[in-house]
Each structure stands twice: as C-alpha cells, then as structure tokens.
Design a protein around this motif. Structure first.
Motif, PDB file in Angstrom:
ATOM      1  N   GLY A 261     -19.493  50.382  68.558  1.00 25.96           N
ATOM      2  CA  GLY A 261     -18.830  50.424  69.863  1.00 25.96           C
ATOM      3  C   GLY A 261     -18.776  49.060  70.521  1.00 25.96           C
ATOM      4  N   LYS A 262     -19.872  48.328  70.418  1.00 30.97           N
ATOM      5  CA  LYS A 262     -19.931  46.982  71.009  1.00 30.97           C
ATOM      6  C   LYS A 262     -18.892  46.058  70.396  1.00 30.97           C
ATOM      7  N   PHE A 263     -18.747  46.099  69.096  1.00 29.59           N
ATOM      8  CA  PHE A 263     -17.784  45.208  68.439  1.00 29.59           C
ATOM      9  C   PHE A 263     -16.349  45.713  68.577  1.00 29.59           C
TER      10      PHE A 263
ATOM     11  N   ALA B 285     -14.001  52.512  70.339  1.00 29.25           N
ATOM     12  CA  ALA B 285     -15.309  52.128  70.889  1.00 29.25           C
ATOM     13  C   ALA B 285     -15.920  53.296  71.657  1.00 29.25           C
ATOM     14  N   ARG B 286     -15.111  53.941  72.494  1.00 28.94           N
ATOM     15  CA  ARG B 286     -15.619  55.097  73.250  1.00 28.94           C
ATOM     16  C   ARG B 286     -16.077  56.208  72.308  1.00 28.94           C
ATOM     17  N   ALA B 287     -15.307  56.456  71.267  1.00 31.32           N
ATOM     18  CA  ALA B 287     -15.676  57.497  70.298  1.00 31.32           C
ATOM     19  C   ALA B 287     -17.010  57.162  69.627  1.00 31.32           C
ATOM     20  N   ALA B 288     -17.194  55.910  69.241  1.00 31.25           N
ATOM     21  CA  ALA B 288     -18.455  55.494  68.609  1.00 31.25           C
ATOM     22  C   ALA B 288     -19.618  55.640  69.594  1.00 31.25           C
ATOM     23  N   LEU B 289     -19.415  55.215  70.830  1.00 29.32           N
ATOM     24  CA  LEU B 289     -20.476  55.310  71.840  1.00 29.32           C
ATOM     25  C   LEU B 289     -20.776  56.766  72.189  1.00 29.32           C
TER      26      LEU B 289
ATOM     27  N   HIS C 126     -24.724  53.313  78.044  1.00 32.39           N
ATOM     28  CA  HIS C 126     -24.278  53.050  79.420  1.00 32.39           C
ATOM     29  C   HIS C 126     -24.010  51.563  79.656  1.00 32.39           C
ATOM     30  N   LEU C 127     -24.858  50.714  79.118  1.00 31.14           N
ATOM     31  CA  LEU C 127     -24.665  49.275  79.289  1.00 31.14           C
ATOM     32  C   LEU C 127     -23.358  48.814  78.655  1.00 31.14           C
ATOM     33  N   ILE C 128     -23.107  49.243  77.445  1.00 33.30           N
ATOM     34  CA  ILE C 128     -21.880  48.823  76.751  1.00 33.30           C
ATOM     35  C   ILE C 128     -20.649  49.411  77.437  1.00 33.30           C
ATOM     36  N   LYS C 129     -20.753  50.661  77.883  1.00 35.22           N
ATOM     37  CA  LYS C 129     -19.618  51.253  78.596  1.00 35.22           C
ATOM     38  C   LYS C 129     -19.370  50.534  79.928  1.00 35.22           C
TER      39      LYS C 129
END
Length: 185
Positions: free
Chosen positions: A122-124, A134-138, A160-163
């Motif tokens: 998600g970060k990458f 990314a949202r799906a991975a997170l 939450h941090l990455i989102k």
C-alpha cells in the motif's frame, strides 16, 4: 556480537563482527547463519546510507537462499530487496519483491507476514499514484490485523498512518486529520 551491535545501531562495529562471522559461516557451510549474516550486513550498510554495498549483500543472500530452496530466507531476501528499492524510490521493483514475499507468506499461512506485506504494498502503490490498489492492500492488511486470532495493533496503526499520508497527497485534509486523530488514541 555483530547482531547485538547492529541492534544497538553501532553499524561500524556490527559490520566488523559480521564480516568475521560470515567468513566462518561460509567456510563451515552453515547456510542459515550465512544467510542471516548477509541480511544483517546488508541492513547495517543500508542504515549507513551505503545502498550499493547493501545491495551486494542482499543479492548474495538471494542467490544463497534460491540455491538452497530456503523458503523463509527467500521471504526475508525479498523483503530486504523491496525495502532497499523502496527507499531508493524504485517502487515498481520494490512491488515485485513484495508480491513474491506475499506469495510465500500466503503459502505458509503467515497472517503477520501477509499483513506487513500488504502495508508495504500500500505504501509503495500510493506513491506510484495507484490509490485504489493501495487502499485495497491497506484494507486487506487491516482486515488481517483485526481478526480475533491476529490482534496486530501495530498493523492497524500503520494502516491509518499510510492512509493519512495518502489523503494528504490528494489534498483531502479532513480525512488526513481523522486518520491522524485515530493514531493519537
């Protein structure tokens, strides 16, 4: 001793100790210990900002674990290469390693491994502008982390941090603020 010095962020002394250990392990054909020494040397050099040297050790580890069919070592190797590539903003290459690590963790049914793989994916992915993926991975990481048997609170915090960072990158300040507040709880 090298591992302990690495854990204490004393990278120069760790490198010295680890090189001696590596020499011994390679001559004695201790494959698992050799693999671990390659990993620790690579990480110590990476921490020092010497990415080319780190890459050399990570590639040597990759070759060793591939030859010996060491699934656990291969998973570690893919993660090392993914994080090194990600730190160098080579996100596509990082994702290919994370995808391989995710396959290994799925075959081993490692909930913790899969959750952290998805966080890093998600970060990458969002840094490549691939927000939906990314949202799906997170969301996958969050779902794994919230299972009764897993209870991976660190994973939930990272989600939450990455989102929040994703929201900031899209100028969605309200969403970023909401995620940030959750992190303070």
């Amino acid at each position: 001793m090298g591992r302990l010095k690495f854990q204490k962020s004393n990278n120069d002394e760790a490198i010295s100790e680890l090189k001696q250990a590596l020499d011994f392990y390679e001559k004695a054909v201790y494959r698992r210990e050799t693999s671990l020494a390659f990993t620790l040397l690579g990480r110590a050099y990476q921490d020092k900002g010497e990415d080319e040297t780190a890459l050399k050790y990570f590639q040597e580890q990759f070759e060793l674990v591939t030859k010996t069919a060491d699934e656990s070592g291969l998973a570690d190797s893919h993660m090392n290469l993914a994080m090194l590539n990600g730190n160098q903003e080579q996100y596509t290459e990082a994702l290919s390693h994370l995808d391989e690590k995710l396959k290994i963790d799925e075959s081993r049914n490692s909930a913790r491994g899969k959750a952290f793989d998805q966080i890093n994916r998600g970060k990458f992915l969002w840094q490549l502008g691939r927000y939906d993926e990314a949202r799906a991975a997170l969301d996958s990481a969050n779902e794994i982390a919230n299972r009764q048997e897993a209870q991976l609170k660190t994973v939930v915090a990272w989600v939450h941090l990455i989102k929040a960072r994703m929201a900031l990158s899209q100028l969605q300040y309200g969403e970023a603020k909401k995620r940030g507040r959750w992190l303070l709880i």
